[in-house]
Enzyme design. Structure first.
Site, PDB file in Angstrom:
ATOM      1  N   GLY A  10       0.820  -1.219   0.000  1.00  0.00           N
ATOM      2  CA  GLY A  10       0.000   0.000   0.000  1.00  0.00           C
ATOM      3  C   GLY A  10       0.851   1.264   0.000  1.00  0.00           C
ATOM      4  O   GLY A  10       0.472   2.278  -0.606  1.00  0.00           O
ATOM      5  N   LYS A 128     -12.642 -10.480   5.989  1.00  0.00           N
ATOM      6  CA  LYS A 128     -11.953  -9.282   5.489  1.00  0.00           C
ATOM      7  C   LYS A 128     -12.875  -8.057   5.623  1.00  0.00           C
ATOM      8  O   LYS A 128     -13.911  -7.985   4.968  1.00  0.00           O
ATOM      9  CB  LYS A 128     -11.591  -9.526   4.007  1.00  0.00           C
ATOM     10  CG  LYS A 128     -11.020  -8.345   3.295  1.00  0.00           C
ATOM     11  CD  LYS A 128      -9.555  -8.153   3.600  1.00  0.00           C
ATOM     12  CE  LYS A 128      -9.017  -6.916   2.892  1.00  0.00           C
ATOM     13  NZ  LYS A 128      -7.684  -6.555   3.393  1.00  0.00           N
ATOM     14  N   LYS A 275       1.859 -12.399   3.485  1.00  0.00           N
ATOM     15  CA  LYS A 275       3.150 -12.264   2.781  1.00  0.00           C
ATOM     16  C   LYS A 275       4.009 -13.496   3.031  1.00  0.00           C
ATOM     17  O   LYS A 275       4.628 -14.040   2.123  1.00  0.00           O
ATOM     18  CB  LYS A 275       3.899 -11.024   3.266  1.00  0.00           C
ATOM     19  CG  LYS A 275       3.186  -9.737   2.921  1.00  0.00           C
ATOM     20  CD  LYS A 275       3.999  -8.538   3.355  1.00  0.00           C
ATOM     21  CE  LYS A 275       3.113  -7.319   3.524  1.00  0.00           C
ATOM     22  NZ  LYS A 275       2.219  -7.038   2.415  1.00  0.00           N
TER      23      LYS A 275
HETATM   24  P1  ADP Z   1       1.209  -3.851   2.603  1.00  0.00           P
HETATM   25  O1  ADP Z   1       0.384  -2.699   2.195  1.00  0.00           O
HETATM   26  O2  ADP Z   1       2.635  -3.726   2.182  1.00  0.00           O
HETATM   27  O3  ADP Z   1       0.583  -5.173   2.239  1.00  0.00           O
HETATM   28  P2  ADP Z   1       0.595  -4.452   5.396  1.00  0.00           P
HETATM   29  O4  ADP Z   1       0.231  -3.357   6.352  1.00  0.00           O
HETATM   30  O5  ADP Z   1      -0.467  -5.365   4.940  1.00  0.00           O
HETATM   31  O6  ADP Z   1       1.323  -3.713   4.188  1.00  0.00           O
HETATM   32  O7  ADP Z   1       1.778  -5.341   6.016  1.00  0.00           O
HETATM   33  C1  ADP Z   1       2.976  -4.748   6.502  1.00  0.00           C
HETATM   34  C2  ADP Z   1       2.874  -4.508   8.009  1.00  0.00           C
HETATM   35  O8  ADP Z   1       2.879  -5.745   8.710  1.00  0.00           O
HETATM   36  C3  ADP Z   1       4.021  -3.759   8.635  1.00  0.00           C
HETATM   37  O9  ADP Z   1       3.853  -2.358   8.533  1.00  0.00           O
HETATM   38  C4  ADP Z   1       4.008  -4.251  10.087  1.00  0.00           C
HETATM   39  O10 ADP Z   1       3.420  -3.275  10.927  1.00  0.00           O
HETATM   40  C5  ADP Z   1       3.120  -5.470  10.074  1.00  0.00           C
HETATM   41  N1  ADP Z   1       3.642  -6.685  10.691  1.00  0.00           N
HETATM   42  C6  ADP Z   1       2.863  -7.559  11.392  1.00  0.00           C
HETATM   43  N2  ADP Z   1       3.567  -8.614  11.803  1.00  0.00           N
HETATM   44  C7  ADP Z   1       4.845  -8.432  11.370  1.00  0.00           C
HETATM   45  C8  ADP Z   1       6.052  -9.209  11.477  1.00  0.00           C
HETATM   46  N3  ADP Z   1       6.053 -10.389  12.088  1.00  0.00           N
HETATM   47  N4  ADP Z   1       7.172  -8.727  10.901  1.00  0.00           N
HETATM   48  C9  ADP Z   1       7.172  -7.541  10.268  1.00  0.00           C
HETATM   49  N5  ADP Z   1       6.056  -6.757  10.116  1.00  0.00           N
HETATM   50  C10 ADP Z   1       4.903  -7.196  10.655  1.00  0.00           C
HETATM   51 MG    MG Z   2      -1.339  -5.975   3.118  1.00  0.00          MG
END
Ligand code: ADP
Ligand code: MG
Length: 322
Positions: A10, A128, A275
Site C-alpha cells: 500500500g 476481510k 506475505k
Molecule cells: P502492505 O500494504 O505492504 O501489504 P501491510 O500493512 O499489509 O502492508 O503489512 C505490513 C505490516 O505488517 C508492517 O507495517 C508491520 O506493521 C506489520 N507486521 C505484522 N507482523 C509483522 C512481522 N512479524 N514482521 C514484520 N512486520 C509485521
Molecule cells: Mg497488506
C-alpha cells in the site's frame, strides 16, 4: 531477461497518514516507478501486482453517499475499477520514468480475473473488513435485509466482512504470457485481481470477496515461472516476536525452516501473515526464491543483501558447500 513478480504494498501508492488525493497518489507512484526503472535497467522484467484497499474503500463510501442517486457498484466491479485507476497511474508514471532514463519498454496494465473455488471454506467465514465504519443500526439492517456479515471492529463502529478465498488460478494468464513474450512490463492481478467463480457450465461470474494481493502474486509468479517473488512493503522484512522487546528480523531461511516457523509463530492475519504464506507457497511449489523487504530496498532485496529471503532447501546446501 529475468522475470520477477513484484508485489507492491500500500505504501507504494499511499503513505501513512496521507489523504487519498490523486496528487499524492501520483507523487508516490512516481517515486515507486523510479525504483522499478532501476530494476529494469538491471536486466529484470518485472510483473507487478498492487494493493487497492484505500481506493476500494473510497468507492464504497461513494456507494453509501450516492445510494439515492445511482445504482450501487458491486464489489467485483469496484475491484475492476481500481485496477484501472491504479494501473493508469503506474502505466503513465512508469512510461515517464523510462523516458527520462532513455529506456524503451511497452508498459501495460491488464484487468485480471482470479479464479476462486466455490467450495473454499473461506466463503463460510467472511473475515476481510471492507468499506466505511457504520452504526450498529445500519449494520443490523444490512445483516437482516441483505444477509451480509458485519462486525463491531473497534471504537469507530461496525464494518462489513467479506470472504477472502485462495486464488486457484489466473483466468487471463495466457494474455500475460503473450505480453511478457512481447517484452512488456505488465501490471496484473491488482488488488489481488477480481475474484470469479467458474460455474459447472463453464461460465465465469464475479463474487463478493477479496483475494489477498500477496497470495495472488504468488499464484501469478508460479504460473508465469518467475524466478523471484519480491514482496515490497513498509518494514525491513519479516520479524519474529514482532513489536516485542525480543523482536528479531529474519535474514535468510529455507522453505522447510519457514514451514516450521509458520506452525509456531502467529503471523498477523491482515498484514504479514499473507506475505509469509505467499513466500512459502511460491518456494514450496518450485518457484525459486522469495524476498520480503522494504520498498526502498528493492534492488538490495533482489540481490539477497536486504530483507527476508526464502530459498529452496537445496539452495541452502549449495551455499554451505560451494
Ligand atoms: P502492505 O500494504 O505492504 O501489504 P501491510 O500493512 O499489509 O502492508 O503489512 C505490513 C505490516 O505488517 C508492517 O507495517 C508491520 O506493521 C506489520 N507486521 C505484522 N507482523 C509483522 C512481522 N512479524 N514482521 C514484520 N512486520 C509485521
Ligand atoms: Mg497488506
Amino acid at each position: 531477461m529475468k522475470r520477477i513478480v513484484v508485489a507492491l504494498g500500500g505504501n507504494a501508492i499511499l503513505r501513512a497518514k496521507q489523504l487519498s488525493s490523486y496528487e499524492e497518489q501520483f507523487d508516490n507512484v512516481r517515486r515507486t516507478c523510479r525504483q522499478i526503472v532501476e530494476l529494469i535497467a538491471g536486466g529484470y522484467q518485472p510483473i507487478f501486482t498492487h494493493g487497492n484497499g484505500p481506493q476500494v474503500g473510497n468507492l464504497l463510501i461513494q456507494n453509501e453517499a450516492a445510494s439515492a442517486l445511482v445504482p450501487e457498484v458491486p464489489l467485483d466491479v469496484c475491484g475492476a475499477e481500481t485496477q484501472g485507476q491504479i494501473g493508469y497511474m503506474i502505466q503513465q508514471a512508469l512510461r515517464n520514468e523510462l523516458h527520462a532514463a532513455r529506456l524503451v519498454r511497452p508498459v501495460v496494465s491488464l484487468l485480471t480475473q482470479v479464479l476462486v473455488d466455490a467450495d473454499d471454506p473461506a466463503f463460510a467465514q467472511p473475515v476481510k473488513p471492507i468499506g466505511p465504519f457504520l452504526s450498529e443500526e445500519v449494520a443490523e439492517q444490512r445483516m437482516r435485509d441483505k444477509r451480509e456479515t458485519w462486525a463491531h471492529v473497534d471504537a469507530r463502529g461496525w464494518r462489513k466482512l467479506v470472504p477472502s478465498p485462495q486464488p486457484v488460478g489466473i483466468v487471463d494468464v495466457e494474455v500475460i504470457h503473450a505480453l511478457l513474450d512481447a517484452g512488456a512490463v505488465v501490471v496484473a492481478c491488482g488488488g489481488g485481481g477480481v475474484p470469479v467463480l467458474r460455474r459447472p457450465d463453464g461460465q465465469l461470474r464475479g463474487v463478493e470477496a477479496v483475494v489477498d494481493k500477496d497470495l495472488a502474486a504468488a499464484r501469478l509468479a508460479l504460473d508465469i515461472h518467475a524466478e523471484t517473488l519480491l514482496i515490497l512493503t513498509d518494514v525491513p522484512g519479516v520479524a519474529v516476536n514482532f513489536g516485542k522487546s525480543n523482536e528479531r528480523y529474519l535474514r535468510r531461511l529455507t522453505v522447510t525452516e519457514l514451514g516450521t516457523l509458520l506452525v509456531q509463530e502467529p503471523f498477523s492475519a491482515g498484514s504479514m501473515g499473507p506475505k509469509v504464506r505467499a513466500a512459502y507457497r511460491f518456494v514450496h511449489d518450485g518457484g525459486g526464491r522469495a524476498t520480503i523487504c522494504a520498498l526502498d530496498d528493492a534492488i538490495a532485496g533482489l540481490e539477497g543483501k536486504a530483507g527476508t529471503v526464502v530459498v529452496p532447501d537445496d539452495a541452502m546446501q549449495l551455499s554451505f558447500h560451494p
